[in-house]
Design an enzyme around this catalytic site. Sequence first.
Site, PDB file in Angstrom:
ATOM      1  N   GLU A  78       0.958  -0.910   0.092  1.00  0.00           N
ATOM      2  CA  GLU A  78      -0.178  -0.057  -0.151  1.00  0.00           C
ATOM      3  C   GLU A  78       0.744   1.292   0.161  1.00  0.00           C
ATOM      4  OE1 GLU A  78      -2.851   0.107   3.031  1.00  0.00           O
ATOM      5  OE2 GLU A  78      -3.007   2.044   3.002  1.00  0.00           O
ATOM      6  N   HIS A 373      -2.431  10.049  -0.247  1.00  0.00           N
ATOM      7  CA  HIS A 373      -2.696   9.075  -1.352  1.00  0.00           C
ATOM      8  C   HIS A 373      -2.802   9.415  -2.374  1.00  0.00           C
ATOM      9  CE1 HIS A 373      -3.983   5.761   1.120  1.00  0.00           C
ATOM     10  NE2 HIS A 373      -4.430   5.935   1.814  1.00  0.00           N
TER      11      HIS A 373
HETATM   12  C1  MEV Z   1      -5.741   2.462   5.051  1.00  0.00           C
HETATM   13  O1  MEV Z   1      -4.879   1.568   5.171  1.00  0.00           O
HETATM   14  C2  MEV Z   1      -5.614   3.005   6.874  1.00  0.00           C
HETATM   15  C3  MEV Z   1      -6.418   4.369   7.759  1.00  0.00           C
HETATM   16  O2  MEV Z   1      -8.044   3.775   6.897  1.00  0.00           O
HETATM   17  C4  MEV Z   1      -6.514   4.736   8.885  1.00  0.00           C
HETATM   18  C5  MEV Z   1      -7.422   4.537   9.177  1.00  0.00           C
HETATM   19  O3  MEV Z   1      -8.540   5.063   9.189  1.00  0.00           O
HETATM   20  O4  MEV Z   1      -7.110   4.984  11.186  1.00  0.00           O
HETATM   21  C6  MEV Z   1      -5.921   5.733   6.980  1.00  0.00           C
END
Ligand code: MEV
Length: 420
Positions: A78, A373
């Site tokens: 990721e 992201h």
């Molecule tokens: C994504 O891999 C993880 C998050 O969803 C964690 C969160 O929401 O605290 C960004």
Amino acid sequence: MATKKKFYEMSRKERLAYLKNKAKLSDGDIDAILSPLSFGAANQMIENAIGTISIPIGIATNFVINGQERLIPMAIEEPSVIAAASKAAGIAKKTGGFTAEAKRSLMIGQIQVVSVPDPVSAKRKILDGRNKSDLLAVANSKGRSVSALDISVREMQDSSPNKMGHMMVVELVADTKDAMGANAINTMCEAIAPKIQELAGEGSNVVLKILSNYATRRLARCKAVFAKDDIGGGEVVKRILYAYALAYSDTYRAVTHNKGIMNGIDAVALATGQDFRAIEAGAHAYASRDGTYRSLTRWQMTEDGDLAGEIELPLAVGIVGGIVSVNPMAKVALKIMGVKNASELAMTMAATGLAQNLAAIRALASEGIQKGHMALHARNIAVMAGAKGKQVELVSRRIASEGAVTVSRAKEVLSALRKK
Ligand code: MEV
């Protein structure tokens, strides 16, 4: 004078040279990084093997844990995770870094006994001084470096719809030291089972003999302070506390909050050859320890208005045995991290989980998660479109700013760039 490049600014060759120097890696270690697990090794590890699957491995930087700098290898597909952990660690570093602890590697093994004719007398017999020390001696005869320390007995009724009745669970506690310890505990449980069945009385029956992945005697803790000015100011601190309020109070949010924490912990687990399924199962059970599934971290405001975070979870990890001894990359990852025992590994993983959580909730409580992201996703798209070197930055920046993060748009931008 040329300024020193940051790790993320280096080429792969430069990164490896940096690690070689910093973590005193040998040429063999570098070869292990460069060459994936062979099919021969994979075929010996599992059944019906057909190959291996690759996952990127990168290094999280800026971590200072108990005063010591650590480079942290993370295996994860990721984008954003490694950058986010490094950024959060950099913020924590300014206030002294992470303070962590992980005590002895105590693991629990369970021996389930059913159809016990007289549970009171069975329990008394098993816990009787002489019998108990005999049981521990049998367990220890199988222990090599692992030492069995104690035996206790719990009684329960089957609460499943099948109503199978009364059960006794004999629990063996052993110190598995620098090993995760699953094999040692299972071997010990199997070794003492016949004597337990005998002590439990005629007619009783041992069913399961297996370790518990709910490693509540093997907790790791870590805390850190993040200065308000480094995370966006007092208003962001307050919004993070609202984020924590939801993760504490609501299972739907708590699961996602903890997923973010496990992004960090699992990535280190994978890079260092740990049993990440065991870690996951134990972590989520621990998140539900008071009967409701909650956040694995706790957040509060300090007197100065900064943000103080803490994490606590069971971390059954090892630096000897298991896959660590089979996969050369896992060994190199441990060397890069510089951990000397299982506790140091557990503390490092706890710090990574805490850093990951701060990064996620800080972004969520301020600009939102998609901005960062998308910027990283755009880089992947640019590479998929064929961008090389500096082109990656130019193409990804352009498609991200246009909000058109697609391979086809990236190809157009790239071809225009090449014509210039
Ligand atoms: C994504 O891999 C993880 C998050 O969803 C964690 C969160 O929401 O605290 C960004």
